[in-house]
Structure formats: structure tokens, C-alpha cells
Design a protein around this motif. Structure first.
Motif, PDB file in Angstrom:
ATOM      1  N   GLY A   1       0.706  -1.260   0.000  1.00 38.81           N
ATOM      2  CA  GLY A   1       0.000   0.000   0.000  1.00 38.81           C
ATOM      3  C   GLY A   1       0.742   1.324   0.000  1.00 38.81           C
ATOM      4  O   GLY A   1       1.052   1.871   1.060  1.00 38.81           O
TER       5      GLY A   1
ATOM      6  N   ALA B   1      -2.648 -14.025  -2.406  1.00 42.29           N
ATOM      7  CA  ALA B   1      -3.832 -14.432  -3.142  1.00 42.29           C
ATOM      8  C   ALA B   1      -3.790 -13.832  -4.541  1.00 42.29           C
ATOM      9  O   ALA B   1      -3.414 -12.685  -4.720  1.00 42.29           O
ATOM     10  CB  ALA B   1      -5.063 -13.933  -2.407  1.00 42.29           C
TER      11      ALA B   1
ATOM     12  N   VAL C   1     -11.335 -12.918  -4.245  1.00 45.07           N
ATOM     13  CA  VAL C   1     -11.119 -11.718  -3.441  1.00 45.07           C
ATOM     14  C   VAL C   1      -9.677 -11.714  -2.964  1.00 45.07           C
ATOM     15  O   VAL C   1      -9.224 -12.656  -2.330  1.00 45.07           O
ATOM     16  CB  VAL C   1     -12.042 -11.709  -2.203  1.00 45.07           C
ATOM     17  N   THR C   2      -8.933 -10.704  -3.303  1.00 44.88           N
ATOM     18  CA  THR C   2      -7.532 -10.684  -2.896  1.00 44.88           C
ATOM     19  C   THR C   2      -7.232  -9.417  -2.122  1.00 44.88           C
ATOM     20  O   THR C   2      -6.107  -9.130  -1.808  1.00 44.88           O
ATOM     21  CB  THR C   2      -6.619 -10.743  -4.119  1.00 44.88           C
ATOM     22  N   ASP C   3      -8.267  -8.684  -1.844  1.00 43.47           N
ATOM     23  CA  ASP C   3      -8.081  -7.440  -1.132  1.00 43.47           C
ATOM     24  C   ASP C   3      -7.792  -7.724   0.352  1.00 43.47           C
ATOM     25  O   ASP C   3      -8.606  -8.336   1.031  1.00 43.47           O
ATOM     26  CB  ASP C   3      -9.377  -6.632  -1.272  1.00 43.47           C
TER      27      ASP C   3
ATOM     28  N   ALA D   1     -10.549  -6.802   2.840  1.00 45.90           N
ATOM     29  CA  ALA D   1     -11.717  -7.678   2.913  1.00 45.90           C
ATOM     30  C   ALA D   1     -11.387  -8.928   3.708  1.00 45.90           C
ATOM     31  O   ALA D   1     -12.204  -9.412   4.495  1.00 45.90           O
ATOM     32  CB  ALA D   1     -12.169  -8.051   1.498  1.00 45.90           C
TER      33      ALA D   1
ATOM     34  N   ALA E   1     -11.078  -8.174   7.381  1.00 54.42           N
ATOM     35  CA  ALA E   1     -12.415  -7.926   7.930  1.00 54.42           C
ATOM     36  C   ALA E   1     -13.086  -9.249   8.283  1.00 54.42           C
ATOM     37  O   ALA E   1     -13.691  -9.383   9.352  1.00 54.42           O
ATOM     38  CB  ALA E   1     -13.254  -7.153   6.911  1.00 54.42           C
TER      39      ALA E   1
ATOM     40  N   SER F   1     -11.556 -10.675  11.466  1.00 50.43           N
ATOM     41  CA  SER F   1     -12.028 -10.003  12.691  1.00 50.43           C
ATOM     42  C   SER F   1     -13.416 -10.502  13.066  1.00 50.43           C
ATOM     43  O   SER F   1     -13.719 -10.744  14.225  1.00 50.43           O
ATOM     44  CB  SER F   1     -12.110  -8.495  12.486  1.00 50.43           C
TER      45      SER F   1
ATOM     46  N   ARG G   1     -14.675 -12.642  16.488  1.00 49.53           N
ATOM     47  CA  ARG G   1     -15.745 -12.334  17.421  1.00 49.53           C
ATOM     48  C   ARG G   1     -16.671 -13.524  17.603  1.00 49.53           C
ATOM     49  O   ARG G   1     -17.290 -13.701  18.634  1.00 49.53           O
ATOM     50  CB  ARG G   1     -16.536 -11.105  16.932  1.00 49.53           C
TER      51      ARG G   1
ATOM     52  N   LYS H   1      -5.354  -9.888  13.486  1.00 51.63           N
ATOM     53  CA  LYS H   1      -6.813  -9.752  13.599  1.00 51.63           C
ATOM     54  C   LYS H   1      -7.432 -11.012  14.190  1.00 51.63           C
ATOM     55  O   LYS H   1      -8.470 -10.960  14.835  1.00 51.63           O
ATOM     56  CB  LYS H   1      -7.447  -9.506  12.228  1.00 51.63           C
TER      57      LYS H   1
ATOM     58  N   GLN I   1     -15.271  -2.841   8.647  1.00 49.57           N
ATOM     59  CA  GLN I   1     -15.933  -3.943   7.978  1.00 49.57           C
ATOM     60  C   GLN I   1     -17.155  -3.516   7.178  1.00 49.57           C
ATOM     61  O   GLN I   1     -17.776  -4.344   6.531  1.00 49.57           O
ATOM     62  CB  GLN I   1     -16.351  -4.984   9.012  1.00 49.57           C
TER      63      GLN I   1
ATOM     64  N   ALA J   1      -4.304   2.803  -2.524  1.00 47.88           N
ATOM     65  CA  ALA J   1      -3.040   2.209  -2.971  1.00 47.88           C
ATOM     66  C   ALA J   1      -3.137   1.777  -4.431  1.00 47.88           C
ATOM     67  O   ALA J   1      -2.255   2.064  -5.243  1.00 47.88           O
ATOM     68  CB  ALA J   1      -2.686   1.024  -2.081  1.00 47.88           C
TER      69      ALA J   1
ATOM     70  N   GLU K   1     -21.661  -7.020  -0.715  1.00 48.95           N
ATOM     71  CA  GLU K   1     -20.389  -6.377  -0.419  1.00 48.95           C
ATOM     72  C   GLU K   1     -19.436  -6.394  -1.627  1.00 48.95           C
ATOM     73  O   GLU K   1     -18.814  -5.404  -1.981  1.00 48.95           O
ATOM     74  CB  GLU K   1     -19.754  -7.125   0.754  1.00 48.95           C
TER      75      GLU K   1
ATOM     76  N   ARG L   1     -18.190  -3.297  -3.907  1.00 50.92           N
ATOM     77  CA  ARG L   1     -16.753  -3.035  -4.032  1.00 50.92           C
ATOM     78  C   ARG L   1     -16.357  -2.908  -5.496  1.00 50.92           C
ATOM     79  O   ARG L   1     -15.684  -1.966  -5.911  1.00 50.92           O
ATOM     80  CB  ARG L   1     -15.983  -4.183  -3.357  1.00 50.92           C
TER      81      ARG L   1
ATOM     82  N   GLU M   1      -6.857  -6.159  -8.843  1.00 50.05           N
ATOM     83  CA  GLU M   1      -7.743  -7.316  -8.770  1.00 50.05           C
ATOM     84  C   GLU M   1      -9.040  -7.108  -9.538  1.00 50.05           C
ATOM     85  O   GLU M   1     -10.099  -7.549  -9.111  1.00 50.05           O
ATOM     86  CB  GLU M   1      -8.057  -7.683  -7.309  1.00 50.05           C
TER      87      GLU M   1
END
Lengths: 947, 210
Positions: free
Chosen positions: A71, A645, A649-651, A654, A657, A660, A664, A690, B3, B30, B72, B76, B155
Motif C-alpha cells: 500500500g 492471493a 477476493v484478494t483485497d 476484505a 475484515a 475479525s 468475534r 486480527k 468492515q 493504494a 459487499e 466493491r 484485482e
């Protein structure tokens, strides 16, 4: 850039090889259809070349993603500007509501007209500063009252007019408001931190370089070479090529803004980038009210941004804010002096109002386009101004190269020099971090508290080891001193009953140029849990079986690691296995750990496949863990992967998140990195962070055993969570201190007792070590010179309370040893390990330290410890020596001078804190000389870089 | 807020919530910086372009299409595409004004701009993997660089990239393939994957036999 000429179709039939390569890329990237995949699979079976090509593609993709994914960010200033722009959109206080602004602007224009007419009549001169609104308060109130009561829909747009351009009072308010924000932005360190979230405040406060005044003369000698004979480092610089580019770029930008901010028309050579704010401001000089009004409508906010930006970049924020204010007043004044200007302004307003009518404020796509068109039309001037600017663009090979002209070049050099200076109100410690990315010294008189979260990860050490063994120096950000320290087995005796034992030890510092410095070691050891007493675990392994896992037999290493781990489990525990490549699948449903056969049968046939869809793997893993959630067990997902990755989804955001969220829900996450090239260390560390789990890096069977078997309870049995450390230093006994490492674990002092603020977990038997270098004050007294406080919560589980525990431990004179040699072996080991990390980081603090000495002391200690782990450490230090020397030798002369300039600046800051401003003169002459040398040097370098 | 979905964040942003802004910045900047840099190169303009793109987001955020709401991933994808498009347009504007000026000032071009003056391959350079990757990426033609950045770092799917860049999907696939081919050749020393074709089959065969 020419889309059409490159069209695939336009090129005629591609040759078969090209086509296959395209298909292969599509398959590797998960873009292929089922048919295409089948075709590639068939080709792969028959062609070893194609298989090799696939492995190479995957490795390349991994390398690109791994090395470029951490980043980049906008500058803190730019981010702050956006926040301000947002703030300006929020509901406004009464005095800045559109109606008021309209009233004020009408009033201002009226007044200007009035004044202008008076000037015209030649009755008397009008002082520039005395603009109408302040002189006409009663009239103004009436206007407000009248306008407030009316809904002037078509005039609403005028609310954005930016009355600030006319009315000094408004401007002073808004600038005053932003001044704070700007100062905040300036105070934020520019150096990229591994965790971008940490702000200056959290990182800690002031400090200065370890440059004693008496060292000034040493500094004065140009540090132009590494002296291989003595093997002492000279001329450290923290700027890698990458960092240097960034520093220059940032500095360049700041000059650009300064020039724009000077209010002069765009100077050729000075401005490269069109910013409407700056450009509009330039126009103001000419005061074409018509244009101003038109532009102000769409650039109210941007213009303020422009002003802020300039102010930020100025040498003194306070002064330039003042200057901005004056400029605003002058503008108003000038308006008053321009005959007919008021009329022009009015016409401008009418024009805007008309334009605005054509553009109803809807959210529809069409209107957005129209809006952009309008913006484009209104921007003609700025674009033309851009044509005066000083760099030219050259099209070559489809690429664009910017070549500076001589004026631009000088501006760039000025900017680099400016960047080596202390920013307005910048705290010495922040400046230090900005310069070098290391924690600087802090003065207890400024901040006597140092607060951080514990970190028991060890991946950084294992990864650095892998780099060194392969003949590379790890990058600075990958060397985390705290992880080096915590890699080694605990030496403090674990507590019998309590959760933690705290031990402190102080001795004269072995390294560093200041003779009287002390090194304080704080060691915190967690209680051990007998294997028979541990809670059951339910583990879900999520295994990467992407193509790259074939390299270096990584997948086999993973299998061996798991086999080892399973030996630690028994009938209380359960295991399930998920694998992922392009997608994820379950290969072993949750099974009792005593069923070794089933586990082995699931593991054995695993073979490398294709892409890396980490997200799918994690998702399925969590589904599995959740479906079998056992309230009496530690429910944990263990991710084993070699890379980044690249499918699905490679973010990272995400993924973290999700982690986390699952945390929980009661599921922990451990991450285990294998292999080197693609290893996305930062992401795995964040994920584990996380997931309140541990991040390990495993590169061979020995490391696997160490991480999974020897440290089994540590990795899978947390004894405390949200563990925070705060050290309070005594004002009289400690002149300054610095924390080694934990740069991205800093916590705001006030959050130590804020139990909502998350911190690290500690597993059974873990030892956490922190080192502080201290420079004593007036002398050691009878009271403690520091107090260590520890705060933590019980781990999650049955009957766990949210109540935090706290314990304190004073560091007294008693724990101060007379010399390094008189300290415990554990203490000495920490000192040497941390010093090695400092060397690898090319830390500014290690400048002047001897690597040879580190090696001698390490060998000495290794003889005493007889610990294979430490023997390996000695071998690594030996191995790294040539690499470090080679790296230093390549430091270019400009960087050395930049480094020395920065040190002088730190020295000045230090003299200021110590109230010894009288000694400034001593460093000033050297600074002048250095700056001249640096200019010559930079001129050459920049021209060379452009080739 | 970390989130919250992008749709939720956009709604919060409309209300002036600054945490939403920070989160969106954290999430997207980024890759946008990468995108702008791929088009404009080093040297300054690209950061402004991205800042401007976010400013546009503040001024006129895109409307979430009905089908994306609540999902989601779709949210995005939608926001990303929008941001990439805006960034790309701004880059193009910047380039246009730069080229236009250049046409006027052709004669000033007195510097040698040949890009192959580097002495590649020495150890010092290789020490910094990241720098090497940056350098090799920078050597690619801009259109290849752009799609690679969008695919590998942003991506975005081929389809989305086609939409963002206005190219055909086939072109995107071709550009990705060409770009990766060039990169995997130039970065080969940094990747300990099997050696390029020829040698590899021998290695593989012996491994299979062993």
C-alpha cells in the motif's frame, strides 16, 4: 495507450504459441472458461515447457503482488485536505450557511462597488486592509435577516462562491480552523510505516538523534566511504532507492506548492501539476472577477485546499497562514482599487447562476457528465497555464518520460534540501522517524510515558534468516526488532502462580556513540501450561495447494509440519482440513485427532494445483470451524500458504475484515508462511493479528518443529489478551530514552487503561522483551528510574471476564549492573540480537557502531550459551557482514550528505530542547558547506536518473 | 467501520462522516495510486490525480446500482470500477495537456531521453527486489503496464478492465499475456521458479525419476 491499434482482432490470427500463452495467463489468473481450462489442462499434461511456463508465471505474479502490494498512500497532507473538503460539506454553522454567504457576498460586492465608485470620484484613498463588511455591520445584519427569510433557490449555488475571496473575516475564520488540521498533518511523519494506521501521536513523541554536541566535528568530516579496515559504518542513510524516490518526490511537490502559493504567475520550471486551486489563485493576481466568480463556484473547496497546501509546505506554518490571510485581505483591497471590478464580479456571478441553471443538481449520470464538461470548459485557463510549466513530456515506446528543465531541476533540489529541515512545530522524535523510519529519542520532559502492545510474532527473524542465507539483505520494513528479540526462547523463569513475571535489567550500553548511555531490558514471561492441563483444540487447517507450492517442496514441508503437529494432539482434540487453489474444497471433515490414519490419508495425496484463492480457502475453513464450534475447546483456523492471493477476493482489507468477524464468533486464526519469494509477510502478520493468533514463518523441517511442536502450547494456548506495556521514566534520572523496535505496535499513552483498545495476545510460556536505550540525567537517585506497568485481560473461554489486570514493577538502582559483562546471559543475548536487527535495518542509531564488535561479543556469548539457536544467530551475523558492507558501499554521495544534513537538523533540535541554542553557530557553517556540496551532487544525480 | 461495505461507507460519506472517508481511502488509494502511476509514470502528477479522483468522489459519488446494493463484493467492484475510470480520465487529461504543450515546445527537447542507459544486473540492484520489480514494470509499454496493474494489484477482472479502459476483452487478455511474458523474462533472476524452457524439461525429468 492506443487502444485501437493494439486490438487483438486487428492483429490477424495470432500464432499458436501466443494464443496458448494467453490462455495460460487466463487460467492462472482464474479468467478462463471451463472449455479453455480443459484445453490448457490437456496441453499442460503433454508439455513440460508449458508447465514450467505456468510455474514461472505464477512466481512472477506472486513476486509482483508480493513486492508491490504494501500500500502506497497519498501524502498525509493530501489525505488531510480530503478530510477538510469533506468537513466543508457537512452541515454548516449559521455564519457559513449559504444564505449568510450570499448576503455577505452581495454585501461585499455592493461594498466594493461602493468603494470603487468613491475611488472613482476621487474623494479619498481607501486603505487596502479596510474592506467593507467590517465597516458596515448594521447593514449586514439587515441583509442577513432579509435573505435568510427567502428561499432563493437559484442563488444557492452562490453559497459556494467562496466569500472568502472577498471578505477577509470569513477567510480568517476558515484558515484559523484549518490551521490546526494543517499542523496535525505536518506533524504526521512522512515515512511509510508498516501499519499505516499509526499516527505520530501513537508512535510517540519527541526525540533527537544520537549526536552529541562534541560529535559535531566528527559530523563535519564528510562521510564518504566505508572503511573496510575498521569495518565501522559511516554515512548511514535510510533511504533505499525506493525511499529516496519518494522523499524527492514529496519534496518536489512541496516546492511546487510553495511556488504556486507565492501568488506569482506560474513560473516556467516550477509547477508541473495542474491544480485548479493554485491556478485560480494565480489568476487572482490579474483579478479578473468574471473568471474568478466562474471558477470559484466549482473550486471553492479546491482553492482552500490549494491555500492549505501552500501553507503546509511553507517553511513556517504560522507565518504563511498569516501571509495567506494578508493575501486575502490584499485581494479584497485590490478589488476595491479596481474601478469597475465590482461590476465585473457581478457579471461573473450572473454567468455562474446561469450556468448553474443549465445544470440541475441531480445525481443522474447525464448530469454528472454535463458537470464534468462544464468543469472542463472552465478549466481552459489552468490548462493553458500548464503549458508554461517546466517539464516536458516525451512519448517514447508508448511510455511517457518527464524531463525537467533547468529551473525545474533547481526547484527539485531546493525541495530536497527543504525536506531535510525540521518542519514547523515538528517534534524531534517525529522528525527522526520521518528521516529514518526508526524510533528517535524521546525526552521525559516532553513525554515520560512509553506505551506499546506486546508482540510475540517471530516471523520477521525467520524470514530475514531465509533472505540472508539466500544472499540478500531483507528490506528495512521486514526487519522488526521486536520479532527478532522474541524469536529466542525465554530466559526469565516462568511464574508459578501469577500470569506474568516481569524482570528488568540495566547496564551501560555496549553500542552507540554516547559513552554514558544505558540499556534497559524489560522481559515479560508468561506462565506455562502443562500439556495435560491445556484446553482441547479444534483445528481447521487451510492449506494452499497452488502451483507455486511445488517449488522448494513447500507442500511437502507443510505436510510434514502438520504431521508433526498432529503428534501433539490427542483424543481431546479435533482436526479438519481444507485445501485451496483456484477454489477451495474440504478434504477432511472435523475428525478426532486420535484418528491419525484418516488425517494421513487426507494429507498424503495433496498435490500442487493452480492459482491462489486464499479467500475461498479461508471462507470454507471458517465455515468448517463454525459448523463444529466447540465451546470447551480453542477453535482455531490455521492458514498455511506461500504467497499472495491471486484469484477471487484478494483485497487484504476484505480478508482481514472476515478474520475479525470470525474472531468475534470465537474462532482464532494462526498463519504459517512457507517458502520465500511470494511470501506476503505483512498480510499474514495482519491476518494473524486480527485473528488473535500467531504468525510463523517456516522454511525448513527444523523451523516447523520449533514453531509447531516446541512452541505448541505457546501457539495454541493463549494465557492473556490485550496485553499492553507502559514504561514511565523518571524526569530527573532519565534525560532521554528510545524504544528499540515496536514501531508499529505503539499505543497512545492515554489508551493504556482504555480497555476498548485492542492489543496483542500472549501464549503459554511466551517471553516478550523490550529494550530501551537511556541517557541518564543528573545521576541515579534512590527512587525508581523507571516503572514498568503491564495490563492484560484473561483469554477468552469459559468464565473469562472483561476485567483487566494490572501490575507494576519499579526499575531501581539495584537492577543497574556496573558493566555489560556483569549482566545475565539472557540480557546479553537480547542486546546482541537487537543490535543485529538495527544493523539490518541500517538504522540511523547503528551508524558508527562496529559490526565486528557485535560478531566478537556474539561468539563470546555463544561459547557460554551452547545453544544451537544462538550458534545459528552467530552464523547469520557473519553471513550478513559482506552484504551490509556492500549495501553501504553503494550509498551514493548525495545520500550521505542528505544524511548528514538531517543529522545536523536533529542536533539543532536537540540543542533547542536542552536550551543550548548558543551552540547553533557551530553547526551552521558546516550546514552551508554541505548544502553547496549537495546541490552539485543532486544536479548530477537527477540528470542521470532521467536518462 | 473497517468492515462496513463500500455502499454503507458511501452513504456515510454523503452525511459527511470522516471515518468513512478514511476507510475508503485506506481501501482504495493504494491501487489507484498504482493505476495512475502506471499511466503517468514517476514524477509527481499521479498523486494529485488520485487526490482529485477522491475529491470527485466527495463531490459526486456514483449511485450504487440496485442489483449491487447489499452485496459487499458487487459494491466493491462497482466503486472500484468507477474510481478507476475517473482516475484514468484524469490521467488522460493530464497527458493530453502535457502532450499539447510539448507539441508547442518541441524544440526544447534537448535532453537525451533514451531509456536504455542502465547497466542492469549488478548485485547492488538486485538486492532490492521491490525496486527491481518497479523498474521492470516501468519498462513495459504503458498499456501493458496499466492492465497488469489493474489485474494483479487492482484485482479487476478482464471484463472490468475492458470496461475501465475502453478496450476489448480480447485486447486486455493479449496485453496481460504480453506484459507477463516480458516480466517473467526480465524478473527471472529474482524468481527461483524453473529456468526458462529448455533447461526446465531436463530438471523436471530428473526430478520425476528421482
Amino acid at each position: 495507450m492506443n487502444a485501437d491499434t493494439n486490438d487483438f482482432e486487428a492483429r490477424g490470427t495470432p500464432n499458436e504459441g501466443d494464443r496458448l500463452h494467453q490462455l495460460l495467463c487466463a487460467v492462472v489468473l482464474g479468467e478462463a472458461s471451463a472449455d479453455e481450462r480443459a484445453e490448457v489442462e490437456r496441453a499442460l499434461e503433454t508439455s513440460p515447457e508449458l508447465r514450467a511456463e505456468r510455474a514461472r508465471l505464477e512466481a512472477t505474479i506472486g513476486l509482483v503482488q508480493g513486492s508491490l502490494s504494501d500500500g502506497e498512500r497519498l501524502s498525509p497532507v493530501a489525505e488531510r485536505e480530503l478530510e477538510n473538503a469533506l468537513a466543508r460539506r457537512r452541515p454548516r454553522p449559521w455564519h457559513s450557511r449559504p444564505a449568510f454567504r450570499i448576503a455577505a457576498s452581495v454585501l461585499a460586492i455592493g461594498s466594493i462597488g461602493w468603494i470603487a465608485s468613491r475611488v472613482y470620484e476621487g474623494r479619498r484613498d481607501v486603505r487596502n486592509e479596510d474592506v467593507a463588511p467590517r465597516e458596515q455591520p448594521p447593514e449586514r445584519d439587515d441583509e442577513v435577516a432579509r435573505l435568510d427569510s427567502v428561499e432563493h433557490k437559484e442563488l444557492r449555488a452562490l453559497g459556494y462562491l467562496g466569500i472568502d475571496d472577498f471578505a477577509p473575516k470569513s477567510e480568517s475564520t476558515s484558515l484559523g480552523f484549518d490551521a490546526e488540521a494543517v499542523n496535525g498533518a505536518v506533524a504526521r511523519p512522512a515515512a511509510p510505516a508498516r501499519s499505516p494506521g499509526a499516527t505520530a501521536g501513537e508512535r510517540g513523541e519527541a526525540g533527537a538523534g544520537r549526536i552529541a554536541p562534541e560529535e559535531t566535528t566528527a559530523l563535519a568530516k564528510a562521510k564518504d566511504a566505508v572503511d573496510p579496515a575498521t569495518d565501522r559504518f559511516v554515512g548511514f542513510t535510510s533511504t533505499t532507492d525506493q525511499g529516496r524516490g519518494e522523499a524527492e518526490y514529496r519534496a518536489f511537490k512541496s516546492i511546487e506548492q510553495q511556488t504556486a502559493g507565492s501568488g506569482s504567475p506560474a513560473t516556467p520550471g516550477a509547477i508541473v501539476v495542474a491544480r485548479s486551486g493554485g491556478a485560480v489563485d494565480v489568476d487572482l493576481r490579474e483579478f479578473d472577477a468574471n473568471e474568478l466568480a466562474a471558477k470559484a463556484v466549482q473550486s471553492d473547496e479546491r482553492q482552500l485546499l490549494g491555500e492549505l497546501k501552500r501553507d503546509v509546505s511553507g517553511d513556517s506554518t504560522a507565518t504563511s497562514l498569516g501571509a495567506g490571510l494578508k493575501a486575502g485581505q490584499a485581494r479584497g483591497g485590490r478589488a476595491a482599487n479596481e474601478p469597475g471590478a465590482g461590476g465585473d464580479a457581478t457579471r461573473g456571478l450572473e454567468k455562474v447562476a446561469a450556468d448553474d441553471k443549465q445544470l440541475p443538481a441531480t445525481e443522474s449520470e447525464k448530469s454528472a457528465e454535463l458537470g464534468e464538461e462544464l468543469v472542463r470548459r472552465e478549466r481552459i485557463e489552468p490548462v493553458d497555464l500548464a503549458s508554461e510549466r517546466g517539464s516536458q513530456v516525451t512519448v517514447l515506446d508508448n511510455s511517457f518520460v518527464l524531463v525537467p528543465d533547468p529551473k525545474t531541476l533547481e526547484a527539485r533540489i531546493d525541495a530536497i534540501l527543504a525536506d531535510c529541515r525540521r518542519r514547523p512545530n515538528e517534534r524531534p522524535r517525529d522528525m527522526f522517524f520521518r528521516f529514518w523510519g526508526d524510533n528517535g529519542y524521546e525526552y521525559p520532559t516532553i513525554d515520560r510515558l512509553s506505551t506499546f502492545s506486546v508482540d510475540v510474532d517471530t516471523a520477521s527473524y525467520a524470514l530475514a534468516r531465509n533472505y540472508l542465507v539466500s544472499g540478500y539483505l531483507p528490506e528495512k520494513h521486514a526487519v522488526r526488532t521486536e520479532e527478532f528479540l522474541n524469536y529466542f526462547k525465554g530466559d526469565v523463569r516462568p511464574p508459578e502462580k501469577a500470569t506474568f513475571a516481569i524482570e528488568t535489567e540495566v547496564a551501560p550500553s555496549l553500542f552507540g556513540p554516547t559513552a554514558d548511555a544505558l540499556m534497559l531490558r524489560v522481559a515479560i514471561r508468561g506462565k506455562e501450561i502443562l500439556k495435560s492441563e491445556r484446553t482441547p483444540v479444534a483445528l481447521t487447517f487451510v492449506i494452499d495447494v497452488s502451483g507455486s507450492m511445488e517449488e522448494q517442496n513447500r507442500l511437502e514441508l507443510v505436510k510434514d509440519s502438520l504431521r508433526l503437529l498432529v503428534t501433539q494432539l490427542d483424543a481431546r482434540d479435533a482436526v479438519s482440513i481444507v485445501v485451496f487453489s483456484n477454489d477451495a474444497r474440504l478434504v477432511l471433515p472435523m475428525t478426532s485427532a486420535k484418528n491419525r490414519l484418516a488425517i494421513e490419508q487426507a494429507l498424503q495425496p495433496l498435490a500442487p494445483e493452480s492459482g491462489t484463492n486464499t479467500d475461498a480457502g479461508l471462507r470454507l475453513g471458517y465455515d468448517q470451524a463454525l459448523a463444529h464450534l466447540d465451546a470447551n475447546a480453542q477453535n482455531r483456523v490455521v492458514l498455511l500458504t506461500d504467497g499472495v492471493a491471486n484469484v477471487g477476493v484478494t483485497d487484504p482489507a476484505a480478508m482481514t475484515a472476515r478474520v475479525s468477524e470470525q474472531r468475534r464468533a470465537g474462532i482464532y486464526l494462526n498463519t504459517i508462511g512457507v517458502g520465500m519469494n511470494n511470501h506476503n509477510d505483512t498480510l499474514l502478520e495482519q491476518l494473524a493479528d486480527k485473528g488473535d493468533g500467531l504468525c510463523n514463518y517456516v522454511d525448513d523441517a527444523a523451523e516447523a518443529k520449533r514453531a509447531l511442536v516446541d512452541n505448541f502450547t505457546g501457539a495454541f494456548q493463549p494465557i492473556a489478551r490485550d496485553v499492553k506495556v507502559q514504561v514511565e521514566f523518571d524526569l530527573a534520572q532519565v534525560q532521554r530514552y528510545r524504544l528499540l523496535g515496536y514501531e508499529n505496535r505503539a499505543i497512545a499513552d492515554k489508551d493504556f487503561r482504555n480497555d476498548k483498545v485492542d492489543a496483542g495476545e500472549v501464549g503459554a510460556g511466551h517471553q516478550v522483551v523490550a529494550l530501551y536505550e537511556l541517557v541518564p540525567g543528573a545521576g541515579l537517585g534512590d527512587g525508581p528510574l523507571a516503572t514498568v506497568r503491564l495490563r492484560w485481560k484473561d483469554p477468552h473461554g469459559e468464565g473469562a471476564s472483561e476485567e483487566a489486570h494490572e501490575s507494576a514493577h519499579p526499575v531501581t538502582k539495584k537492577s543497574v549492573a556496573g558493566s555489560y559483562q556483569q549482566t545475565s546471559p539472557g540480557y546479553r543475548r537480547s542486546i546482541l540480537v537487537a543490535q543485529f536487527a538495527e544493523f539490518l535495518r541500517l538504522s540511523a542509531h547503528a551508524s558508527g557502531d562496529s559490526l565486528e564488535r557485535l560478531l566478537d561479543e556474539s561468539r563470546e556469548l555463544a561459547r557460554e550459551l551452547k545453544d544451537p539457536e544462538f550458534d545459528e544467530f552467530v552464523a547469520l551475523v557473519t553471513k550478513s557482514r559482506d552484504l551490509i558492507v556492500a549495501r553501504l558501499a553503494q550509498t551514493d554521495p548525495c545520500d550521505r550528505r542528505i544524511d548528514e544534513l538531517r543529522r545536523i537538523e536533529c542536533l539543532r533540535a536537540e540543542l533547542e530542547i536542552l536550551r543550548r541554542e548558543g551552540e547553533f553557530a557551530a553547526v551552521e557553517s558546516r550546514r552551508g558547506e554541505l548544502e553547496r556540496e549537495l546541490r552539485d551532487c543532486l544536479r548530477q544525480r537527477i540528470m542521470l536518473q532521467q536518462r | 467501520m473497517d468492515q462496513a461495505s463500500d455502499g454503507t461507507l458511501l452513504a456515510a460519506l454523503e452525511r459527511g462522516n470522516s471515518t468513512a472517508l478514511t476507510t475508503l481511502l485506506d481501501r482504495h488509494q493504494a491501487v489507484l495510486l498504482r493505476h495512475a502511476r502506471a499511466l503517468l509514470g514517476e514524477g509527481g502528477a499521479y498523486e494529485d490525480v488520485v487526490q482529485e479522483a477522491f475529491l470527485r468522489l466527495l463531490e459526486k459519488p456514483p449511485a450504487m446500482p440496485e442489483e449491487a446494493r447489499g452485496n459487499e463484493l458487487l459494491e466493491r467492484a462497482h466503486l472500484r470500477s468507477w474510481l478507476h475510470k475517473v482516475t484514468r480520465n484524469l490521467c488522460m487529461d493530464t497527458l493530453r495537456s502535457e502532450t499539447r504543450r510539448r507539441a508547442r515546445e518541441e524544440s526544447v527537447a534537448s535532453y537525451d531521453v533514451s531509456r536504455d542507459g542502465r547497466s542492469g544486473g549488478d548485485l547492488a540492484e538486485q538486492l532490492d527486489t521491490r525496486a527491481a520489480v518497479e523498474r521492470e514494470l516501468a519498462k513495459l509499454p504503458a498499456d501493458q503496464r496499466e492492465v497488469l496493474v489493474l489485474r494483479l494489484l487492482g484485482e479487476r477482472s478482464y471484463k472490468e478492465i475492458a470496461e475501465i479502459t475502453g478496450k476489448k476483452i480480447g485486447t486486455v487478455g493479449w496485453l496481460v499475456s504480453e506484459g507477463l511474458k516480458a516480466l517473467s523474462a526480465s524478473l527471472a533472476p529474482l524468481v527461483d521458479a524453473p529456468a526458462p524452457a529448455g533447461a526446465s524439461s531436463v530438471v523436471r525429468a530428473s526430478r520425476a525419476n528421482g
